[in-house]
Design a protein around this motif. Sequence first.
Motif, PDB file in Angstrom:
ATOM      1  N   GLY A 155      84.751  62.949  65.019  1.00  5.14           N
ATOM      2  CA  GLY A 155      83.327  62.725  64.742  1.00  5.14           C
ATOM      3  C   GLY A 155      82.454  63.713  65.498  1.00  5.14           C
ATOM      4  O   GLY A 155      81.362  63.380  65.951  1.00  5.14           O
ATOM      5  N   ALA A 156      82.941  64.965  65.618  1.00  2.00           N
ATOM      6  CA  ALA A 156      82.173  65.979  66.359  1.00  2.00           C
ATOM      7  C   ALA A 156      81.868  67.180  65.459  1.00  2.00           C
ATOM      8  O   ALA A 156      82.681  67.546  64.601  1.00  2.00           O
ATOM      9  N   PHE A 157      80.706  67.769  65.666  1.00  2.00           N
ATOM     10  CA  PHE A 157      80.308  68.956  64.908  1.00  2.00           C
ATOM     11  C   PHE A 157      81.183  70.147  65.300  1.00  2.00           C
ATOM     12  O   PHE A 157      81.490  70.347  66.479  1.00  2.00           O
ATOM     13  N   VAL A 158      81.587  70.917  64.285  1.00  2.00           N
ATOM     14  CA  VAL A 158      82.410  72.105  64.552  1.00  2.00           C
ATOM     15  C   VAL A 158      81.622  73.349  64.161  1.00  2.00           C
ATOM     16  O   VAL A 158      81.148  73.456  63.029  1.00  2.00           O
ATOM     17  N   TYR A 159      81.478  74.255  65.095  1.00  2.00           N
ATOM     18  CA  TYR A 159      80.831  75.534  64.796  1.00  2.00           C
ATOM     19  C   TYR A 159      81.921  76.551  64.496  1.00  2.00           C
ATOM     20  O   TYR A 159      82.783  76.828  65.342  1.00  2.00           O
ATOM     21  N   ALA A 160      81.902  77.074  63.285  1.00  2.00           N
ATOM     22  CA  ALA A 160      82.944  78.019  62.887  1.00  2.00           C
ATOM     23  C   ALA A 160      82.300  79.117  62.062  1.00  2.00           C
ATOM     24  O   ALA A 160      81.257  78.904  61.451  1.00  2.00           O
ATOM     25  N   PRO A 161      82.914  80.296  62.039  1.00  2.00           N
ATOM     26  CA  PRO A 161      82.362  81.367  61.218  1.00  2.00           C
ATOM     27  C   PRO A 161      82.382  80.965  59.755  1.00  2.00           C
ATOM     28  O   PRO A 161      83.250  80.212  59.326  1.00  2.00           O
ATOM     29  N   GLU A 162      81.434  81.463  59.003  1.00  2.00           N
ATOM     30  CA  GLU A 162      81.383  81.169  57.570  1.00  2.00           C
ATOM     31  C   GLU A 162      82.657  81.668  56.909  1.00  2.00           C
ATOM     32  O   GLU A 162      83.118  82.761  57.223  1.00  2.00           O
TER      33      GLU A 162
END
Length: 298
Positions: A155-162
Amino acid sequence: MFNSLSERLTTTFKNLRGKGRLSEADVDQTIREIRRALLDADVALPVVRTFTGKVRERALSAEVSEALNPGQQVVKIVNDELVGILGGQTRRLNFAKRPPTVIMLAGLQGAGKTTLAGKLAHWLKSEGHRPMLVAADLQRPNAVNQLQVVGERAGAFVYAPEPGNGVGDTVQVATDSMDVARSKLYDVVIVDTAGRLGIDEVLMQQAADIRAAVEPDEVLFVIDAMIGQDAVVTAEAFLEGVDFTGVVLTKLDGDSRGGAALSVAQVTGRPIMFASTGEGMKDFEQFHPDRMADRILD
Ligand code: GDP
């Protein structure tokens, strides 16, 4: 884990506990048995030497000869020294005074970093934090996806490259993620980095570059407890190449002999902070050296 070591030590201590007085020969016999048990559990030789040296010295001192129950006192000394090589006091996470707190994960491929990232996020959420995960592992096909799956479970936001951006620049991804965390008010950023199957310079340099760029509050070296004697060499390479503030042992649910756990903190001088004990989100605990020593000597 530790079952066989634990059994061996328990047998050794059973013989010792009832003894009214201990001769030097009794002590030496005990030390020999402890030494063999530790070596068979894959504990690194220098660690075994230091450990048995300290136990022997204390076992032959007045601390034992004047004790009401000398055998019992030796068991207590072994317990104390085990707590010592496991790092002494429980070491808790260091949070930044001004958020976000940045936690970087480093280690070989397959050590359990991505799984751990999810577990950490899950645990931090239960502690009232707003964690965010960053996929700075752009080399391994599927690594970004895997982190996204783990992030969803936690339940955590993931920052990943497009998608479609190609391999991209991991240092840039990690740096950009700090701005995202600040603007979206995530207070802990967990940066998952790439691992290789073996130690190599490119991997180390990349991890060192990410470290320099994001200035983490904690760098956690993640290591599979099942790798036995290799644990020490791997840990030393990461200590030199990236440096880390703490260790996470994974796969403690496996039937490893425990040598990694008993060697890494001592050899690197860095505390074991967390343990991972399975594939589920909740199979994760803070590492308490005293409880682990009790478990071994139970
Ligand atoms: P990474 O390459 O370092 O990111 O490692 P992964 O997180 O992908 O983990 C590698 C494999 O080990 C996966 O199949 C995980 O499910 C498994 N794994 C990770 N941690 C544990 C653990 O504590 N116990 C067990 N049994 N398996 C684990």
